[in-house]
Structures are given as structure tokens and as C-alpha cells.
Design an enzyme around this catalytic site. Structure first.
Site, PDB file in Angstrom:
ATOM      1  N   HIS A   1       0.848  -1.205   0.000  1.00 41.25           N
ATOM      2  CA  HIS A   1       0.000   0.000   0.000  1.00 41.25           C
ATOM      3  C   HIS A   1       0.881   1.251   0.000  1.00 41.25           C
ATOM      4  CE1 HIS A   1      -0.395   1.247   4.550  1.00 41.25           C
ATOM      5  NE2 HIS A   1       0.819   0.879   4.272  1.00 41.25           N
TER       6      HIS A   1
ATOM      7  N   GLU B   1      -0.584  -3.681  11.848  1.00 38.73           N
ATOM      8  CA  GLU B   1       0.124  -3.289  10.628  1.00 38.73           C
ATOM      9  C   GLU B   1       1.584  -3.719  10.745  1.00 38.73           C
ATOM     10  OE1 GLU B   1      -0.852   0.438   8.171  1.00 38.73           O
ATOM     11  OE2 GLU B   1       0.973   0.976   9.266  1.00 38.73           O
TER      12      GLU B   1
ATOM     13  N   CYS C   1       5.749   6.751   4.210  1.00 38.15           N
ATOM     14  CA  CYS C   1       4.571   5.926   3.886  1.00 38.15           C
ATOM     15  C   CYS C   1       3.882   6.395   2.609  1.00 38.15           C
ATOM     16  CB  CYS C   1       3.568   5.940   5.032  1.00 38.15           C
ATOM     17  SG  CYS C   1       4.226   5.186   6.539  1.00 38.15           S
TER      18      CYS C   1
ATOM     19  N   HIS D   1       5.006   0.413  -0.387  1.00 37.91           N
ATOM     20  CA  HIS D   1       5.756  -0.469   0.518  1.00 37.91           C
ATOM     21  C   HIS D   1       4.729  -1.516   0.974  1.00 37.91           C
ATOM     22  CE1 HIS D   1       3.825   2.402   3.186  1.00 37.91           C
ATOM     23  NE2 HIS D   1       3.960   1.520   4.165  1.00 37.91           N
TER      24      HIS D   1
ATOM     25  N   ASP E   1      -5.168 -10.540   0.426  1.00 33.78           N
ATOM     26  CA  ASP E   1      -3.851 -11.168   0.493  1.00 33.78           C
ATOM     27  C   ASP E   1      -3.090 -11.073  -0.830  1.00 33.78           C
ATOM     28  OD1 ASP E   1      -1.757 -12.585   1.750  1.00 33.78           O
ATOM     29  OD2 ASP E   1      -2.435 -14.450   0.831  1.00 33.78           O
ATOM     30  N   HIS E   2      -1.815 -10.667  -0.734  1.00 33.47           N
ATOM     31  CA  HIS E   2      -0.944 -10.517  -1.902  1.00 33.47           C
ATOM     32  C   HIS E   2      -1.540  -9.545  -2.920  1.00 33.47           C
ATOM     33  CE1 HIS E   2       1.262 -13.780  -0.093  1.00 33.47           C
ATOM     34  NE2 HIS E   2       2.228 -13.574  -0.943  1.00 33.47           N
TER      35      HIS E   2
END
Lengths: 135, 135, 135, 135, 135, 135
Positions: free
Chosen positions: B15, B125, B34, B40, B80-81
Site C-alpha cells: 500500500h 500493521e 509511507c 511499501h 492477500d498478496h
């Protein structure tokens, strides 16, 4: 839309449990080996938890980088690598039990966190003993 | 006899934090590294917590195998992924902060969990930053 | 009197697994969802382990504060909040698998650690998958 | 000044999930491999949480050494290295799900903890499945 | 360029420690409460470690998805939610100590892992007791 | 059939890093805040690892209950809730760095473990800094 955000930090310190109104024998009876006059110590781990509204512009309750820096400046600088009984003002006349330490950390950070947000501090004295205070 | 049952799960995603009303300089100022436009990522860990009455016949609040499968089907398959900003519908116009992600996961699972039960989602996170939402 | 000293650190990054000699279908076949062209990401945790003689004057193999700073300067600054495929020189033409990342981190830190000491790097891609390299 | 104090403990036990009103086929349908008549087992981890006033003389909510000993005497002695279905009175006619176990531990410790204090028990059946009960 | 790759997995099982050449009194003397004839149990965690050359085409020592599936098929299916003494062939005449279990898992997986790679199995019986075997 | 068996234990202690041949200014320069004359402290975690043949009669390398008791008697009794510099003989003239502590624990336990077995001690000073010694 209230979310609780949490940040972990840590400090290493020496302390002893001791009430000066009692003699050493009574302190030993009540606090056991924690009353050792030569001190012992811990890797304290803390979790700072703040409950507040999510800002629709940033998507943040608050900036975690700011929270990390405030914890470092106000708590870690004050307690890390210190002897809590001898070197930290608030414990010169107060027994540095986990309960009293968590209350003092809460008081320190309560002044920094916006008033409309709720604050909880969790303090791990060891991985097996921990305490929480919410004011 | 209300018991809270909790199930851990996880997903790995990319994200960036970014508000399109701002230019890159302002995004960098607010979100720091970020906001890196190349993204990242994180190993997100989630805890799904459901508070409800214990069924006297099964001894269950709900079947944890069912809960595990629902989380896999509705949350892991979706996130996911993935690149949250580019590939997940709800973040195409919403900043994928931990706060916003935990709210979206709560909304997804709230439709699946029986209405008389309370639902809380906790999202890590990183091992040091985590958020909780209870509706 | 050789002791192995170990220091943990971490960085968060995006990546994808991909071999440019193959088309997307073949990459998907070999790397599965890890080949997602939009990237995914991880909280990488690293352990830097150095085996050396204990200096009788300091009682140190080496100064862990120095080791922490070297890891921050040489590894975290380079990899943290980065897209490994797009932004990190050594992965522009090399697949950023955990195996290849741990070898690159070892090469970076090998130049910094005194030559008479042995160096091992352990890299956690997730809490369930990790790799080790000793040269 | 109410603080919540928490103590971790653990026990290892065998159990099976089973309702005697059903035949084995129905038990298998509802409880899956957890209904194996030959039993399986877990490393149960528990957290005993007590919310109470801090005693100004000791700085304690209660003596954690006392709490540790009470948990050992009343819970660990009773459950550790036992077959819950066959050897523990309260599960001879009650299914030893995590929900039912956490309620029974709460009942046992509720008798020991001062009445003006609140008690919560958290029970980890596995690192991924855990339950909480507060009465 | 040899890298060690590691994968975590887990299973939950019942067992007792027992040597049939001894009577119950002798078994109790040697194995203590672990000899309880009604069984107790554990959440076993395993780490499968494979040391091998990195394939320059994939950047893998081996495909961790394949390794995960092999562990599930050969170890988890065989041991999970089982009574090791009663239901697992290799422990019908062998005491299921952690040492013997880790050797049996190693033997099972040694047949699956390419011969030029080294294999180590680590088995956690509890978070405080664990064993390793490398052949 | 050599298996390595491992047992975790822990103790909490105060210490400071200090070389008496140097004045306070030089100690501060070398050891930083770890040289605080009022001490600080840690929750030390240790792992005792013993590599030996599995006894075919018991299925044990050695009795982990015996190992647990030896660690408690020889290491925990000696170091727990102590000031390492002031109260532990071996550190009266030796700097209690993690390196020196792990060597001393190894020396203490080497006398207890059967000679044909190999011994390694791992000592965590914090969750981020740890050391290992194998003689």
C-alpha cells in the site's frame, strides 16, 4: 467512527519495592525478593492506546510517528536505563510497583494526547506480569 | 453466559498512504515515507473477536472452523498478496491507513456474523502498531 | 572465548517475484500470487549474528549500539518503505526472493564487520517463513 | 485509581469435543476432528486479569506472588497433564470447549479473588484461537 | 551460495510417556505426570529447515508453497488431532517423547526433500521445551 | 541419534557496565547510558541447549524436569532479583556484559551436564539483543 490506535515502546530500568514507613524485615515480608536493597531490574514494555475519531482527511486518529516521538521524549528519555527509586522524581516518595508506574506514565501522556481522546496505558513488567490503567 | 471468542488470521499486502486532493510534496509532508509512490508493504495480522452467548448444546459461541473459513473467504481472498490502493475496490478512493482498513474489514465481517453478537476487529500493521474497531 | 552476538532489526517493503525471461503466465505458474504485477509486501525482520572473541577490556564482542546504527544506516535506510523491485539497485535485475535478499544484506554488512568475525544473517519474510545465510 | 493486573499461567491437557446425546457420526459432523474418541490435546495458556483499587500502602492491587500461587493451586493442579473429559469433575457432563473451560476457570477463581474486584479470564487453546470471560 | 530456508507448521495431539517394560509405578517414577494413563496433550510447533543451493533461475532453494504442502500432507495429516500412542503407527512401540517425535518427523520428510539438501527439524512441545534433529 | 534438547528459563536482575580501570567519563564514553552508576536492569531469558544421544529406554536425551530444576537451583537462585555487580561473586571484578554473563552461566552448567553432551547457552538481554556461547 472511533478507532483505538496502539503503539508499543520499551525501556530498561532498575528498581526495588520498598515502603519507607516499614523496616527492612517488614519490607522483605511484604515484597519478598523484590525488596532487595541492591535493586533488580526489568525490560519494561509499554502499549499506549488512544481511542478517537478517524480524521476523514488523513485517515488517521493521530499520526503514529508523532505518538512514537512523544513516547520517546516523555517516557523513554525519563525512565530508560534509570534507577526508578533513585533517579525518577515521581518515585522518590512512591513505591515503583507496576501499578504505580503505569499510573505515572498515564499522567505524563494524558497531558500530551488531545483531550477528546481516551488514553489507556498497558505496562509489561515481565512477559508474565502486566498492568493496565485508563484513568 | 457471554464469552468472547477470538481468531487470528493474516494477509500480506502492498500500500501507500496518499490523499489525492494534495500534491506529492504535501503527501510527503503528512505521510512521510509511507507516501512513497512506488508502495511499501506489510504482513498484516488480524484478530476477529465475537462476543456472544454460549450455545448449551455445542458449548460454542460459534464454530471456529466456520469463522476461520469466513475470514479466509471474505478477507484473505480479497486482501492477500494485493496492492490495496490499486486492486481493492474500497481503497480506490479511500486512504488505506490501518484505521481505514480495520473499519472496512469490520464492515465486511459484520454482514457474516449473527446480529445478536458483538464484533471487534484488531489489525496489526506491524508488531509495534495496531488498531481496533468495534463499530 | 568466542561468543555469538545477535541484534534484531526490521524494515517494511513491497516486492513481487518475477523472472523477466518468462512471460506473465509462466511467472504466475512458478511464483503464484507472489508474482502479482501490482506488488504485495512484508514486514521483514532481520537478525544480524556476529561470532567473535570477547574483548577482555570491554567485555564486548562488539558494541551493540554501533551494530544497531550500522544496520540502520546500511540496511534499513536502503530497504525500509521501498519497493524492492523498482527502487533498490541490487534487485533491478535479480528476483527479490527471501533467499536473494538475505544474501544481499549479508554482502552489505560483510564489508562493515571486522574480517576475523563470522557473520550470519537471518531474514523473516513472515513469522512462518525465514531464511539464513552465512557466506 | 483502578488498575487491571494480569498474570499468565499455563497447563497441558488432553480433551475431545463430544455431546453424549449425539452418536459418533453426529459428533463428527459438528466437531470434526476435535471429536476424535482417542482425544487430542493442547498447551493451554491463561491470563488472569483482576481490576481493583491500588492499595496506597503497598502500591499493589494485589500481591502477584499470591495470585501466581492461587492459580497454581486451584487451576494448574486441577487441569495440568490431565484428560479433561475423563479426570476433571466439571467436564464429566459438560463439553470441554474453550468456552466452557474459560467459564469453569472463572468460577474457580471468582471464589478466591476479593469480591470488590472484577475478574476476567482469557484462555488460549492455541496461539490462533482464544476466548475471554468476565462473568 | 547455500541458504537455509525455514517453514513453521503445527499440530495438536494427545500422548503419554510410557515404557511397557515397566509397571505403572516405575513409569510414574521416571516420567512423572507425563505418564498419566489417561493422556495429556500439546500444541506442537515445528520448524522444517532445509539447507541448499539457491537456484539462479527462480531465486529459490525450493518452493516454500511446495514445502508447506508436503508438511501438511505428510506430517499434519498424520499427527494432527491424533492420540500419538494409540493412533500413530510409529509410536505403537516407541515412547512419543519430543526426542522420538522429532526423529520420526525427520525420517518422514527426509524422503521428500532432495538428497543434496540438508534437513533439520525443530519441534516445540511447549514454548519452553523444544528439540532439534539433523540426522 | 543425537538430538539437541532446549529449555527456556528467566531471571530479572540489575547491572551496570563499568570497567574500574577507567574513570566515569571514559566509562560513559564507552558504555553510554549502560554505565549509569545507579544501575538499570533487564528481564534476562535463557535457553539451555544440550546435544546428546537419545537413551533408547526412556526416549530422553536427559530428563527435562531435572534440567529445569538444575537451572533453577544453579542459575536462577544465584542471579534472580540480584544486582549482578554488587551481589554476584563472578561479576565483582568482571564487567556483566551479556557476553560475560553467558560465559559464566555456561561454566556453571557445564559442571552439571554429562561430559559426553555438548552445551550451548543463549542469553536474551532484551528481545532485540541476545548472545550465544558453546564453550
Amino acid at each position: 467512527m472511533k478507532v483505538k490506535v496502539n503503539r508499543k515502546a520499551h525501556f530498561n530500568a532498575a528498581h526495588r519495592l520498598h515502603n519507607p514507613i516499614w523496616d527492612e524485615a517488614k519490607n522483605l515480608e511484604v515484597f519478598g525478593k523484590c525488596s532487595n536493597p541492591h535493586f533488580h531490574g526489568h525490560n519494561y514494555e509499554i502499549i499506549v492506546s488512544v481511542l478517537g475519531e478517524v480524521d476523514p482527511v488523513t485517515g488517521y486518529v493521530l499520526d503514529m510517528k508523532w505518538l512514537k516521538d512523544i513516547i520517546a521524549e516523555k517516557v523513554e528519555e525519563r525512565y530508560d536505563h534509570k534507577n526508578l527509586n533513585l533517579e525518577v522524581e515521581e518515585f522518590k516518595n512512591k513505591n515503583p510497583t507496576a501499578e504505580n508506574i503505569v499510573i505515572e506514565i498515564w499522567k505524563i501522556l494524558r497531558k500530551e494526547i488531545p483531550l477528546q481522546m481516551d488514553l489507556t496505558i498497558t505496562l509489561y513488567e515481565t512477559p508474565r506480569n502486566f498492568v493496565e490503567f485508563s484513568g
